[in-house]
Design a protein around this motif. Structure first.
Motif, PDB file in Angstrom:
ATOM      1  N   VAL A 165       0.848  -1.198   0.000  1.00 25.14           N
ATOM      2  CA  VAL A 165       0.000   0.000   0.000  1.00 25.14           C
ATOM      3  C   VAL A 165       0.884   1.250   0.000  1.00 25.14           C
ATOM      4  CG1 VAL A 165      -1.714   1.341   1.289  1.00 25.14           C
ATOM      5  CG2 VAL A 165      -1.925  -1.153   1.140  1.00 25.14           C
ATOM      6  N   ARG A 206       1.364   4.143  -2.884  1.00 26.93           N
ATOM      7  CA  ARG A 206       1.159   5.544  -2.524  1.00 26.93           C
ATOM      8  C   ARG A 206       2.396   6.367  -2.873  1.00 26.93           C
ATOM      9  NH1 ARG A 206       1.160   5.255   2.724  1.00 26.93           N
ATOM     10  NH2 ARG A 206      -1.034   4.717   3.020  1.00 26.93           N
ATOM     11  N   ASP A 228      -3.417  -4.263  -2.968  1.00 25.27           N
ATOM     12  CA  ASP A 228      -2.791  -3.290  -2.068  1.00 25.27           C
ATOM     13  C   ASP A 228      -2.102  -2.161  -2.841  1.00 25.27           C
ATOM     14  OD1 ASP A 228      -3.689  -4.808   0.017  1.00 25.27           O
ATOM     15  OD2 ASP A 228      -1.732  -5.577   0.619  1.00 25.27           O
ATOM     16  N   GLU A 258      -4.721   0.192  -3.914  1.00 22.52           N
ATOM     17  CA  GLU A 258      -5.174   0.971  -2.772  1.00 22.52           C
ATOM     18  C   GLU A 258      -4.209   2.125  -2.486  1.00 22.52           C
ATOM     19  OE1 GLU A 258      -7.102   2.459   0.568  1.00 22.52           O
ATOM     20  OE2 GLU A 258      -7.818   1.197  -1.092  1.00 22.52           O
ATOM     21  N   ARG A 296      -4.834   4.855  -4.974  1.00 21.63           N
ATOM     22  CA  ARG A 296      -6.071   5.583  -4.674  1.00 21.63           C
ATOM     23  C   ARG A 296      -5.900   6.524  -3.483  1.00 21.63           C
ATOM     24  NH1 ARG A 296     -10.079   0.412  -5.924  1.00 21.63           N
ATOM     25  NH2 ARG A 296     -10.640   1.089  -8.031  1.00 21.63           N
ATOM     26  N   GLN A 297      -5.145   6.073  -2.478  1.00 20.56           N
ATOM     27  CA  GLN A 297      -4.906   6.934  -1.319  1.00 20.56           C
ATOM     28  C   GLN A 297      -4.145   8.201  -1.709  1.00 20.56           C
ATOM     29  OE1 GLN A 297      -3.080   4.858   1.968  1.00 20.56           O
ATOM     30  NE2 GLN A 297      -4.712   3.326   2.112  1.00 20.56           N
TER      31      GLN A 297
END
Length: 340
Positions: free
Chosen positions: A175, A179, A207, A210, A213-214
């Motif tokens: 994740v 990011r 992950d 995700e 997207r974060q």
């Protein structure tokens, strides 16, 4: 039962003789022979020297009868051979596992497995032929893994698809990696940023998406185009072709593996689209692929060799009756090169 070895002249060398020569206890020699990490470096060196000097070879058959151990470990990879031998991730993680096991008495058996209800791998593992197993690169459809985990201690490379309270695994922070990759593109001034994901049947693919997207949400940016890939160069090329067919090229792409990014670069080259001038690309892995393409890839480094080492340590601890932490998480790192 006395654990003996074979001397070059045909006479048996006992574990007691090795202990005497090394100046340690019999149990210390046993721990070294069985791959335990609970031995001081000084004792380990002394025992290894005594084993070499006496040409001591542990009598594995006698030990197996006494302890019902096989001193074999299965490495189960639910992928086809093309994916296994074509992806540098697997080479790195297996090298890390092997580096740790080479100091133990365990041998590694490789199973490139498919999801088959009567799977040979499952039958072999459940027959008592191995003491434990590593599972790497599993999908939501890999239900046979549950049958393996019910039979022997299992350590997963990556978060398991169905995480349980008693699952043991070593993962990288996918994740945060996703990011970081996306935030780098945002920091370079890009606003229309898409992503090519890994398989969304795999925790790593889920992950990394995700994380993308974060980063977009934190920057107040709308989510861009999302295409699913399969962690292969062909999958990346096909996903890029679908993006191009939509006729609205994003400013930048986070591509969830270096192999997929190689396919993306090839497809963009055929279309006459320049990287990073027309579109910026960030990959994931920092595998040898990243420096073999042109332009060289900006990418997220994941410590796959260290992940393999940590997995081996965890399983050796379990097999020795110790209680390691259930989860070990490794950090990723952005490596900036030419593509973004």
């Amino acid at each position: 039962m006395t654990d003996t070895g074979t001397h070059t002249m045909g006479t048996a060398v006992t574990i007691e003789e090795v202990a005497a020569a090394a100046g340690v206890s019999r149990s210390t020699v046993s721990r070294v022979v069985n791959g335990s990490t609970a031995v001081s470096p000084k004792a380990l060196t002394a025992v290894q020297r005594a084993i070499a000097d006496l040409n001591y070879v542990p009598n594995r058959a006698a030990r197996s009868l006494a302890s019902r151990q096989t001193h074999a470990i299965a490495l189960v990879v639910p992928e086809d051979t093309t994916r296994f031998f074509g992806d540098p991730f697997f080479a790195a993680i297996v090298s890390g596992i092997n580096a740790r096991l080479s100091r133990s008495d365990y041998v590694l058996n490789l199973f490139i497995a498919s999801d088959d209800p009567g799977d040979k791998t499952t039958s072999y593992v459940r027959s008592g032929s191995v003491d434990g197993a590593f599972v790497v690169s599993h999908h939501t459809s890999d239900l046979f893994i549950d049958r393996i985990a019910a039979a022997v201690p299992v350590v997963y490379g990556g978060r398991p698809v169905r995480e349980r309270e008693r699952s043991y695994y070593v993962d990288v922070d996918n994740v945060n990696g996703g990011r970081t990759a996306t935030a780098h593109l945002i920091g370079r001034g890009h606003r229309r940023i898409g992503t090519i994901t890994g398989p969304l049947t795999m925790p790593a693919g889920i992950d990394r998406l995700e994380g993308y997207r974060q980063a977009m949400a934190e920057a107040g940016l709308p989510e861009g185009i999302v295409e699913e890939g399969n962690f292969t160069a062909d999958g990346g090329s096909a996903a890029m072709a679908r993006i191009l067919a939509q006729g609205d090229l994003p400013d930048a792409l986070f591509v969830a593996s270096d192999l997929m990014a190689r396919g993306v670069l090839a497809r963009l080259g055929l279309a006459g689209i320049r990287v990073p001038d027309d579109i910026a690309i960030v990959g994931f892995d920092d595998s040898p692929v990243a420096t073999s393409v042109s332009p060289q890839l900006t990418t997220v480094r994941q410590p796959s060799f260290a992940q393999g080492q940590r997995m081996a340590d965890m399983l050796l601890d379990l097999l020795a009756g110790r209680s390691p932490r259930h989860v070990s998480m490794l950090e990723t790192e952005l490596v900036v090169r030419e593509s973004a």
